[in-house]
Design a protein around this motif. Structure first.
Motif, mmCIF file in Angstrom:
data_model
loop_
_atom_site.group_PDB
_atom_site.id
_atom_site.type_symbol
_atom_site.label_atom_id
_atom_site.label_comp_id
_atom_site.label_asym_id
_atom_site.label_seq_id
_atom_site.Cartn_x
_atom_site.Cartn_y
_atom_site.Cartn_z
ATOM 1 N N LEU A 2 96.204 -40.074 6.968
ATOM 2 C CA LEU A 2 95.822 -41.454 6.661
ATOM 3 C C LEU A 2 96.008 -41.654 5.162
ATOM 4 O O LEU A 2 95.428 -40.926 4.354
ATOM 5 C CB LEU A 2 94.367 -41.726 7.046
ATOM 6 N N SER A 52 98.515 -48.107 2.648
ATOM 7 C CA SER A 52 99.669 -48.767 3.253
ATOM 8 C C SER A 52 100.834 -48.879 2.276
ATOM 9 O O SER A 52 101.995 -48.956 2.693
ATOM 10 C CB SER A 52 99.281 -50.157 3.760
ATOM 11 N N SER A 69 99.580 -42.595 9.162
ATOM 12 C CA SER A 69 98.878 -43.818 9.547
ATOM 13 C C SER A 69 98.599 -44.627 8.281
ATOM 14 O O SER A 69 97.882 -44.148 7.389
ATOM 15 C CB SER A 69 97.549 -43.499 10.242
ATOM 16 N N SER A 127 96.793 -47.193 5.895
ATOM 17 C CA SER A 127 95.456 -47.777 5.822
ATOM 18 C C SER A 127 95.515 -49.118 5.111
ATOM 19 O O SER A 127 95.789 -49.188 3.914
ATOM 20 C CB SER A 127 94.491 -46.844 5.084
ATOM 21 N N MET A 178 90.424 -49.593 4.393
ATOM 22 C CA MET A 178 89.801 -48.275 4.274
ATOM 23 C C MET A 178 88.356 -48.278 4.752
ATOM 24 O O MET A 178 87.887 -47.300 5.327
ATOM 25 C CB MET A 178 89.899 -47.776 2.827
ATOM 26 N N ASP A 209 88.537 -47.958 8.438
ATOM 27 C CA ASP A 209 88.970 -46.627 8.849
ATOM 28 C C ASP A 209 87.831 -45.609 8.724
ATOM 29 O O ASP A 209 87.647 -44.752 9.595
ATOM 30 C CB ASP A 209 90.166 -46.175 8.007
ATOM 31 N N TRP A 266 92.410 -38.364 12.154
ATOM 32 C CA TRP A 266 93.244 -37.886 11.053
ATOM 33 C C TRP A 266 92.781 -36.507 10.581
ATOM 34 O O TRP A 266 91.602 -36.171 10.616
ATOM 35 C CB TRP A 266 93.168 -38.869 9.893
ATOM 36 N N MET A 288 92.400 -37.546 4.930
ATOM 37 C CA MET A 288 92.185 -38.954 4.614
ATOM 38 C C MET A 288 92.350 -39.173 3.114
ATOM 39 O O MET A 288 91.592 -38.618 2.311
ATOM 40 C CB MET A 288 90.794 -39.387 5.072
ATOM 41 N N VAL A 303 91.780 -41.760 0.765
ATOM 42 C CA VAL A 303 91.107 -43.034 0.513
ATOM 43 C C VAL A 303 90.359 -42.927 -0.811
ATOM 44 O O VAL A 303 90.304 -41.862 -1.423
ATOM 45 C CB VAL A 303 90.145 -43.410 1.671
#
Length: 339
Positions: free
Chosen positions: A39, A42, A69, A71, A74, A77, A93, A96, A98
């Motif tokens: 993840l 984007s 994937s 995001s 966030m 998610d 996932w 991650m 983030v």
């Protein structure tokens, strides 16, 4: 002298062997897993994710399949991870990528899979949340404006300039990223000054929206100034020839970080850990900058490291995370995001 030199050679040889063994073991374990469910923002895109995956495989002699994937939300998610954990579901996932604020939510619920990243050579200052995450990139956050619309003389020189009455009545945009302001509260301003500042901003009758929405509104002139924007949008503007710029010179520069964390119960934890380590390498930093516009201010040689020199950078510490999260929700209500 010869004995001394031989001793040094043996010593450094032992150090290299000590570092090599853990990384070799992790590479072997990652090879058996064969896949990573990633993840990531984007802005990375399929092309960026594949470029990172190819560089990762080349560095460690692997053939790991990259499943990326993007995001776009966030907060959503992380909520999905938390809800899944409550029902005993396997995380979607393995790794991650983030922000630190989003990882704070995961950390508060003890949903990270801790790991001793230092034994693989990761600098201690890059590791947070009880060994649960590795910091990979700094965002830089400042007010932003359209250079073709707002005269240079009107560009704010201090954060407090955003309280000027000239920004009242829909000329100022404020994003859902209210944690930007709450970082000032745990930093140099303190909670009292920051809360009064946010109250003052709310009285300016600002336009509310996401960061992406404010970026668009700045382009078309619907707003003259965004309270905060991240450097990823400034980087995009430069690439696209859009005249959106930071109000440089304000102190402090707010700096959230992107962190890489492995959730508890991840299906491919060894690939994920190795990938987190890889993200701190200079080749990964260059790719992250190419596709996301950022690097780490804590890794010498990067663009962010050079930019941060001599600037009062405001980075959240893990012990501040709970307060930042609490105040972000409070400031959201003050600004009108929650009724």
């Amino acid at each position: 002298m010869l004995v001394f030199l031989l001793s040094l050679i043996l010593l450094f040889g032992d150090l290299r062997s000590a570092l090599a063994a853990p990384i070799d073991d992790l590479v072997a374990a990652a090879k058996k897993e064969g896949v990573i469910e990633l993840l990531a923002p984007s802005t990375t895109g399929d092309t960026g994710a594949q470029a990172l995956g190819n560089a990762f495989n080349k560095k460690y002699g692997l053939n790991i399949k990259m499943n990326y994937s993007p995001s776009n939300n966030m907060t959503g998610d992380v909520a999905k991870l938390v809800l899944g954990a409550a029902s005993g579901a396997t995380p979607e996932w393995d790794l991650m990528l983030v922000t630190d604020a989003h990882h704070a939510t995961i950390w508060a619920r003890k949903l990270h899979q801790p790991f001793d990243y230092t034994k693989l050579g990761v600098a201690p200052e890059l590791i947070q949340y009880d060994n649960g995450v590795v910091s990979l990139a700094n965002q830089f956050v400042l007010p932003a404006y359209n250079k073709n619309i707002l005269p240079a003389k009107d560009v704010p020189k201090r954060w407090e300039d955003l309280l000027d009455p000239k920004w009242k009545g829909g000329k100022l945009g404020v994003s859902t990223a209210t944690h930007h302001m709450s970082r000032l509260a745990v930093g140099p301003w303190g909670e009292s000054k920051t809360t009064e500042f946010v109250r003052g901003i709310s009285k300016q009758e600002p336009i509310l929206g996401t960061l992406a929405n404010l970026y668009t509104r700045l382009q078309v002139g619907e707003i003259l100034l965004a309270l905060t924007l991240t450097d990823s949008f400034i980087s995009r503007a430069k690439k696209d020839g859009v005249p959106i710029a930071f109000a440089e010179g304000l102190n402090p520069v707010i700096s959230p970080t992107y962190n890489a964390g492995v959730p508890k119960g991840a299906s491919h934890p060894n690939v994920a850990r190795l990938f987190a380590v890889f993200l701190t390498s200079l080749e990964a930093q260059e790719l992250w900058e190419q596709y996301n516009g950022q690097t780490s201010a804590l890794i010498p040689g990067t663009t962010a490291y050079k930019y941060a020199q001599g600037k009062p950078l405001l980075q959240m510490k893990e012990h501040q995370a709970e307060t930042v999260d609490k105040l972000a929700r409070q400031y959201g209500k003050l600004l009108g995001f929650e009724r």
